[in-house]
Design a protein around this motif. Structure first.
Motif, PDB file in Angstrom:
ATOM      1  N   TYR A  33       2.836   7.544   3.048  1.00  0.00           N
ATOM      2  CA  TYR A  33       3.573   7.972   4.239  1.00  0.00           C
ATOM      3  C   TYR A  33       5.027   7.498   4.290  1.00  0.00           C
ATOM      4  CZ  TYR A  33      -0.995   9.323   5.918  1.00  0.00           C
ATOM      5  OH  TYR A  33      -2.223   9.921   6.038  1.00  0.00           O
ATOM      6  N   GLY A  34       5.439   6.643   3.379  1.00  0.00           N
ATOM      7  CA  GLY A  34       6.793   6.103   3.407  1.00  0.00           C
ATOM      8  C   GLY A  34       6.857   4.870   4.293  1.00  0.00           C
ATOM      9  N   ARG A  35       8.018   4.203   4.240  1.00  0.00           N
ATOM     10  CA  ARG A  35       8.159   2.947   4.980  1.00  0.00           C
ATOM     11  C   ARG A  35       8.659   3.132   6.407  1.00  0.00           C
ATOM     12  NH1 ARG A  35       7.907  -1.960   1.887  1.00  0.00           N
ATOM     13  NH2 ARG A  35       8.958  -2.933   3.642  1.00  0.00           N
ATOM     14  N   GLU A  36       9.085   4.328   6.762  1.00  0.00           N
ATOM     15  CA  GLU A  36       9.524   4.559   8.139  1.00  0.00           C
ATOM     16  C   GLU A  36       8.315   4.467   9.067  1.00  0.00           C
ATOM     17  OE1 GLU A  36      12.675   5.104   9.334  1.00  0.00           O
ATOM     18  OE2 GLU A  36      13.251   4.544   7.309  1.00  0.00           O
ATOM     19  N   ALA A  63      -1.425  -6.934   1.276  1.00  0.00           N
ATOM     20  CA  ALA A  63      -0.282  -6.212   0.722  1.00  0.00           C
ATOM     21  C   ALA A  63      -0.721  -4.939   0.003  1.00  0.00           C
ATOM     22  CB  ALA A  63       0.497  -7.122  -0.218  1.00  0.00           C
ATOM     23  N   GLY A  64      -1.864  -4.972  -0.677  1.00  0.00           N
ATOM     24  CA  GLY A  64      -2.344  -3.791  -1.385  1.00  0.00           C
ATOM     25  C   GLY A  64      -2.655  -2.632  -0.451  1.00  0.00           C
ATOM     26  N   ALA A  65      -3.300  -2.925   0.664  1.00  0.00           N
ATOM     27  CA  ALA A  65      -3.625  -1.871   1.635  1.00  0.00           C
ATOM     28  C   ALA A  65      -2.350  -1.289   2.250  1.00  0.00           C
ATOM     29  CB  ALA A  65      -4.533  -2.435   2.730  1.00  0.00           C
ATOM     30  N   VAL A  66      -1.395  -2.152   2.555  1.00  0.00           N
ATOM     31  CA  VAL A  66      -0.140  -1.695   3.157  1.00  0.00           C
ATOM     32  C   VAL A  66       0.676  -0.892   2.148  1.00  0.00           C
ATOM     33  CG1 VAL A  66       2.027  -2.442   4.210  1.00  0.00           C
ATOM     34  CG2 VAL A  66      -0.118  -3.567   4.834  1.00  0.00           C
ATOM     35  N   GLU A  67       0.767  -1.364   0.907  1.00  0.00           N
ATOM     36  CA  GLU A  67       1.514  -0.632  -0.130  1.00  0.00           C
ATOM     37  C   GLU A  67       0.921   0.753  -0.353  1.00  0.00           C
ATOM     38  OE1 GLU A  67       4.405  -1.189  -1.610  1.00  0.00           O
ATOM     39  OE2 GLU A  67       4.597  -3.040  -0.459  1.00  0.00           O
ATOM     40  N   SER A  68      -0.391   0.849  -0.349  1.00  0.00           N
ATOM     41  CA  SER A  68      -1.053   2.143  -0.510  1.00  0.00           C
ATOM     42  C   SER A  68      -0.658   3.092   0.626  1.00  0.00           C
ATOM     43  CB  SER A  68      -2.566   1.941  -0.553  1.00  0.00           C
ATOM     44  OG  SER A  68      -3.230   3.166  -0.651  1.00  0.00           O
ATOM     45  N   PHE A  69      -0.644   2.567   1.841  1.00  0.00           N
ATOM     46  CA  PHE A  69      -0.245   3.372   3.002  1.00  0.00           C
ATOM     47  C   PHE A  69       1.219   3.795   2.875  1.00  0.00           C
ATOM     48  CE2 PHE A  69       1.542   3.815   7.252  1.00  0.00           C
ATOM     49  CZ  PHE A  69       0.672   4.733   7.823  1.00  0.00           C
ATOM     50  N   TRP A  70       2.095   2.852   2.523  1.00  0.00           N
ATOM     51  CA  TRP A  70       3.529   3.161   2.402  1.00  0.00           C
ATOM     52  C   TRP A  70       3.784   4.180   1.298  1.00  0.00           C
ATOM     53  CZ3 TRP A  70       5.360  -2.572   3.015  1.00  0.00           C
ATOM     54  CH2 TRP A  70       5.527  -2.860   4.382  1.00  0.00           C
ATOM     55  N   ARG A  71       3.024   4.124   0.204  1.00  0.00           N
ATOM     56  CA  ARG A  71       3.196   5.119  -0.861  1.00  0.00           C
ATOM     57  C   ARG A  71       2.869   6.513  -0.351  1.00  0.00           C
ATOM     58  NH1 ARG A  71       0.690   1.570  -3.894  1.00  0.00           N
ATOM     59  NH2 ARG A  71      -1.251   2.740  -4.003  1.00  0.00           N
ATOM     60  N   MET A  81       7.344   0.917  -7.140  1.00  0.00           N
ATOM     61  CA  MET A  81       6.131   0.293  -6.667  1.00  0.00           C
ATOM     62  C   MET A  81       5.018   0.521  -7.673  1.00  0.00           C
ATOM     63  SD  MET A  81       5.664   1.081  -2.660  1.00  0.00           S
ATOM     64  CE  MET A  81       7.099   1.908  -2.056  1.00  0.00           C
ATOM     65  N   THR A  82       4.249  -0.501  -7.901  1.00  0.00           N
ATOM     66  CA  THR A  82       3.103  -0.354  -8.778  1.00  0.00           C
ATOM     67  C   THR A  82       1.875  -0.056  -7.943  1.00  0.00           C
ATOM     68  OG1 THR A  82       2.645  -2.709  -8.699  1.00  0.00           O
ATOM     69  CG2 THR A  82       4.066  -1.942 -10.482  1.00  0.00           C
ATOM     70  N   ALA A  83       1.020   0.774  -8.488  1.00  0.00           N
ATOM     71  CA  ALA A  83      -0.197   1.137  -7.772  1.00  0.00           C
ATOM     72  C   ALA A  83      -1.160  -0.042  -7.738  1.00  0.00           C
ATOM     73  CB  ALA A  83      -0.859   2.330  -8.442  1.00  0.00           C
ATOM     74  N   VAL A  84      -1.780  -0.227  -6.594  1.00  0.00           N
ATOM     75  CA  VAL A  84      -2.783  -1.277  -6.443  1.00  0.00           C
ATOM     76  C   VAL A  84      -4.144  -0.603  -6.500  1.00  0.00           C
ATOM     77  CG1 VAL A  84      -3.688  -3.059  -4.927  1.00  0.00           C
ATOM     78  CG2 VAL A  84      -1.224  -2.629  -5.005  1.00  0.00           C
ATOM     79  N   PRO A  85      -4.986  -0.971  -7.483  1.00  0.00           N
ATOM     80  CA  PRO A  85      -6.301  -0.350  -7.582  1.00  0.00           C
ATOM     81  C   PRO A  85      -7.097  -0.525  -6.287  1.00  0.00           C
ATOM     82  CG  PRO A  85      -5.900  -1.831  -9.451  1.00  0.00           C
ATOM     83  CD  PRO A  85      -4.781  -2.020  -8.475  1.00  0.00           C
ATOM     84  N   ALA A  86      -7.855   0.497  -5.948  1.00  0.00           N
ATOM     85  CA  ALA A  86      -8.652   0.449  -4.712  1.00  0.00           C
ATOM     86  C   ALA A  86      -9.568  -0.760  -4.678  1.00  0.00           C
ATOM     87  CB  ALA A  86      -9.458   1.732  -4.562  1.00  0.00           C
ATOM     88  N   ALA A  87     -10.097  -1.168  -5.836  1.00  0.00           N
ATOM     89  CA  ALA A  87     -11.005  -2.317  -5.879  1.00  0.00           C
ATOM     90  C   ALA A  87     -10.298  -3.620  -5.518  1.00  0.00           C
ATOM     91  CB  ALA A  87     -11.638  -2.430  -7.252  1.00  0.00           C
ATOM     92  N   ALA A  88      -8.963  -3.665  -5.699  1.00  0.00           N
ATOM     93  CA  ALA A  88      -8.208  -4.883  -5.405  1.00  0.00           C
ATOM     94  C   ALA A  88      -7.825  -4.979  -3.932  1.00  0.00           C
ATOM     95  CB  ALA A  88      -6.951  -4.944  -6.268  1.00  0.00           C
ATOM     96  N   ARG A  89      -7.911  -3.870  -3.215  1.00  0.00           N
ATOM     97  CA  ARG A  89      -7.582  -3.877  -1.793  1.00  0.00           C
ATOM     98  C   ARG A  89      -8.780  -4.342  -0.996  1.00  0.00           C
ATOM     99  NH1 ARG A  89      -6.309   1.997  -1.485  1.00  0.00           N
ATOM    100  NH2 ARG A  89      -6.048   2.015  -3.701  1.00  0.00           N
ATOM    101  N   ARG A  90      -8.516  -5.158   0.018  1.00  0.00           N
ATOM    102  CA  ARG A  90      -9.626  -5.672   0.828  1.00  0.00           C
ATOM    103  C   ARG A  90      -9.609  -5.100   2.236  1.00  0.00           C
ATOM    104  NH1 ARG A  90      -9.086 -11.886   0.355  1.00  0.00           N
ATOM    105  NH2 ARG A  90      -6.986 -11.311   0.901  1.00  0.00           N
ATOM    106  N   GLY A  91      -8.599  -4.353   2.578  1.00  0.00           N
ATOM    107  CA  GLY A  91      -8.484  -3.790   3.917  1.00  0.00           C
ATOM    108  C   GLY A  91      -8.153  -2.318   3.852  1.00  0.00           C
ATOM    109  N   VAL A  92      -8.055  -1.733   5.023  1.00  0.00           N
ATOM    110  CA  VAL A  92      -7.806  -0.302   5.134  1.00  0.00           C
ATOM    111  C   VAL A  92      -6.672  -0.064   6.116  1.00  0.00           C
ATOM    112  CG1 VAL A  92      -8.822   1.874   5.933  1.00  0.00           C
ATOM    113  CG2 VAL A  92     -10.224   0.243   4.670  1.00  0.00           C
ATOM    114  N   VAL A  93      -5.764   0.835   5.738  1.00  0.00           N
ATOM    115  CA  VAL A  93      -4.738   1.338   6.652  1.00  0.00           C
ATOM    116  C   VAL A  93      -4.757   2.851   6.488  1.00  0.00           C
ATOM    117  CG1 VAL A  93      -2.322   1.333   7.331  1.00  0.00           C
ATOM    118  CG2 VAL A  93      -3.317  -0.729   6.334  1.00  0.00           C
ATOM    119  N   ARG A  94      -5.075   3.558   7.546  1.00  0.00           N
ATOM    120  CA  ARG A  94      -5.181   5.013   7.495  1.00  0.00           C
ATOM    121  C   ARG A  94      -4.511   5.625   8.716  1.00  0.00           C
ATOM    122  NH1 ARG A  94      -6.641   4.003   3.080  1.00  0.00           N
ATOM    123  NH2 ARG A  94      -8.607   4.447   2.080  1.00  0.00           N
ATOM    124  N   LEU A  95      -4.042   6.851   8.554  1.00  0.00           N
ATOM    125  CA  LEU A  95      -3.501   7.625   9.657  1.00  0.00           C
ATOM    126  C   LEU A  95      -4.423   8.813   9.862  1.00  0.00           C
ATOM    127  CD1 LEU A  95      -1.173   7.979  11.661  1.00  0.00           C
ATOM    128  CD2 LEU A  95       0.025   9.294   9.909  1.00  0.00           C
TER     129      LEU A  95
END
Length: 118
Positions: A42-45, A32-40, A1-15
């Motif tokens: 916490y994992g995809r489970e 997709a950037g916000a979700v990929e950041s979250f998955w990196r 997975m490639t890192a998505v810069p925070a500036a490119a993300r338009r949403g937030v996914v947090r635990l």
């Protein structure tokens, strides 16, 4: 997975860990950037949560819908009660058949998304 810069993300996914339990928070344009950041992080489970707070979601990408439905389906399959706080965008994106939607919160007829095919 490639890192998505925070500036490119338009949403937030947090635990968040709160006194009321674990809360999955989604806000803004959950792309997709916000979700990929979250998955990196916490994992995809699916994560074990007590509340999904998605009241501030303005748009949900296919990967955002996948994250949300996987989390809710996993909770349902394991018998866990999860409180969903959906925005109108989330109500439209979720399958109408999900028992996790609050009473009367389903999508308008003909506007519901179908569950992702796997």
């Amino acid at each position: 997975m490639t890192a998505v810069p925070a500036a490119a993300r338009r949403g937030v996914v947090r635990l968040l860990n709160t006194s009321g339990g674990r809360v999955l928070v989604l806000a803004g344009v959950v792309d997709a950037g916000a979700v990929e950041s979250f998955w990196r992080c916490y994992g995809r489970e699916p994560v074990r949560v007590d509340v999904v707070d998605a009241r501030s979601v303005t748009a949900l990408s296919p990967s955002g819908r996948e994250l949300l439905t996987d989390t809710l389906q996993w909770a349902e399959w394991t018998g866990r009660a999860v409180t969903l706080r959906p925005s109108p965008a989330v109500r439209r994106a979720l399958p109408a058949s999900g028992s996790w939607l609050p009473a009367g919160a389903g999508p308008a007829a003909g506007h519901g998304a179908r569950p992702p095919h796997r």
